[in-house]
Write a protein that holds these residues in place. Structure first.
Motif, PDB file in Angstrom:
ATOM      1  N   GLY A 162     -61.140  14.533  19.405  1.00  0.00           N
ATOM      2  CA  GLY A 162     -62.411  14.298  19.305  1.00  0.00           C
ATOM      3  C   GLY A 162     -62.588  12.981  18.264  1.00  0.00           C
ATOM      4  O   GLY A 162     -63.192  12.535  17.724  1.00  0.00           O
ATOM      5  N   ALA A 163     -61.176  12.931  17.395  1.00  0.00           N
ATOM      6  CA  ALA A 163     -60.918  12.469  16.110  1.00  0.00           C
ATOM      7  C   ALA A 163     -61.091  10.539  16.332  1.00  0.00           C
ATOM      8  O   ALA A 163     -60.578  10.341  17.472  1.00  0.00           O
ATOM      9  N   SER A 164     -61.429   9.777  15.702  1.00  0.00           N
ATOM     10  CA  SER A 164     -61.370   8.269  15.765  1.00  0.00           C
ATOM     11  C   SER A 164     -60.526   8.050  14.501  1.00  0.00           C
ATOM     12  O   SER A 164     -60.396   8.680  12.982  1.00  0.00           O
ATOM     13  N   TYR A 165     -60.167   6.576  15.109  1.00  0.00           N
ATOM     14  CA  TYR A 165     -59.526   5.786  13.448  1.00  0.00           C
ATOM     15  C   TYR A 165     -59.793   4.323  14.203  1.00  0.00           C
ATOM     16  O   TYR A 165     -60.268   4.031  14.735  1.00  0.00           O
ATOM     17  N   PHE A 166     -59.507   3.479  12.163  1.00  0.00           N
ATOM     18  CA  PHE A 166     -60.020   2.234  12.653  1.00  0.00           C
ATOM     19  C   PHE A 166     -58.540   1.996  13.118  1.00  0.00           C
ATOM     20  O   PHE A 166     -58.294   1.867  11.542  1.00  0.00           O
TER      21      PHE A 166
END
Length: 305
Positions: free
Chosen positions: A45-49
């Motif tokens: 569920g982690a997000s990155y740009f």
């Protein structure tokens, strides 16, 4: 013509921090230089740009210095952490600023948010140096040299505008200034704020050592903080006191910045493949610079700086 869509699946598959995981890309709209994505990891569920460098941006962005700035500014706590960098493919991955959103012009009218941006600038200005110096006048000269090599069209009164920029440069250099790591941008969407009005600043691509008051001028210009009362308040927050000569310098920088970024937009019109009308943007910027230089306050600032 719009740029062809990048093979985002192939790109994310080659990033080592996501090996063995399932990255789910989501295109982020906005931004007028690069192609941006939010990458969600299905398992955690982690997000990155993820940023993909725009075509032709190597003409006016020193990627080595931008990389240095991304690392150093994140150490101050006012920018996201850089997690992956591939200069060959032109790919950067940052922590995703959960709970933060981009500011609009009206957000910067809020004194709490505005002062948060000034505090971020102060922290960077007082702690950081970079490997390259590029004053606002240097930036203007670099854009102009590239435009002339391309034979790009410029406004009919451009020589007059450049004469006024030269007058501003002579006045500012005569008064003298120190340099430190500066943002050199001020695009309002790059100011990020959360629900408690904490501020972070993204996209340090144009960072270089410069007069710190150029950053205050860019913030004023981009967010329409142009009245004398707000300028006084900004200087009192940033410096702890107000000085007329510094206010005059910021006033001159605003006019020069308009021409500098008008040249930048004209250059983008020649090389960018992003679907953005850089020609109209350049016209607007040159118009704002022209308006600044024709006002009586321009001559007053030249005398006071």
């Amino acid at each position: 013509m719009s740029a062809p869509a990048p093979d985002i699946a192939a790109i994310v598959a080659g990033i080592d921090i996501w090996q063995g995981l399932t990255p789910v890309p989501e295109r982020i709209s906005g931004g007028i230089t690069n192609i941006n994505w939010r990458i969600r990891i299905r398992e955690t569920g982690a997000s990155y740009f993820l940023k993909i460098h725009g075509a032709g941006t190597e003409l006016f962005i020193d990627r080595d210095v931008a990389h240095e700035a991304a690392l150093k500014v994140s150490d101050t706590g006012y920018a996201p952490k850089l997690l992956h960098y591939d200069p060959v493919q032109g790919i950067e991955v940052y922590e995703f600023l959960e709970g933060f959103r981009s500011c609009g012009v009206m957000d910067i009218q809020d004194p709490v948010i505005r002062n948060g941006v000034l505090g971020a600038y102060k922290a960077v200005h007082t702690t950081t140096q970079l490997g390259r110096t590029a004053t606002g006048f240097d930036q203007l000269g670099g854009h102009l040299e590239r435009l002339r090599k391309l034979g790009a069209p410029l406004p009919q009164d451009f020589e007059q505008l450049m004469w006024q920029c030269g007058r501003a440069e002579a006045a500012v250099r005569a008064s003298g200034f120190d340099t430190c790591a500066c943002y050199n941008d001020g695009y309002v969407s790059n100011y990020m704020v959360d629900a408690s009005k904490r501020v972070k600043i993204i996209d340090w691509e144009y960072a270089a050592n410069n007069d710190p008051y150029w950053d205050l001028a860019m913030m004023s210009f981009e967010s329409f903080l142009l009245d004398a009362a707000t300028r006084r308040e900004m200087l009192e927050v940033y410096d702890g006191s107000y000085r007329r000569d510094v206010a005059a310098r910021i006033h001159l920088y605003i006019g020069v910045a308009a021409i500098t970024w008008g040249c930048w937009a004209t250059l983008q019109e020649q090389v960018s493949q992003l679907p953005f009308d850089f020609g109209k943007y350049a016209d607007l910027l040159f118009l704002r610079g022209r308006h600044s230089m024709l006002a009586p306050t321009w001559e007053e600032a030249l005398a006071r700086v």
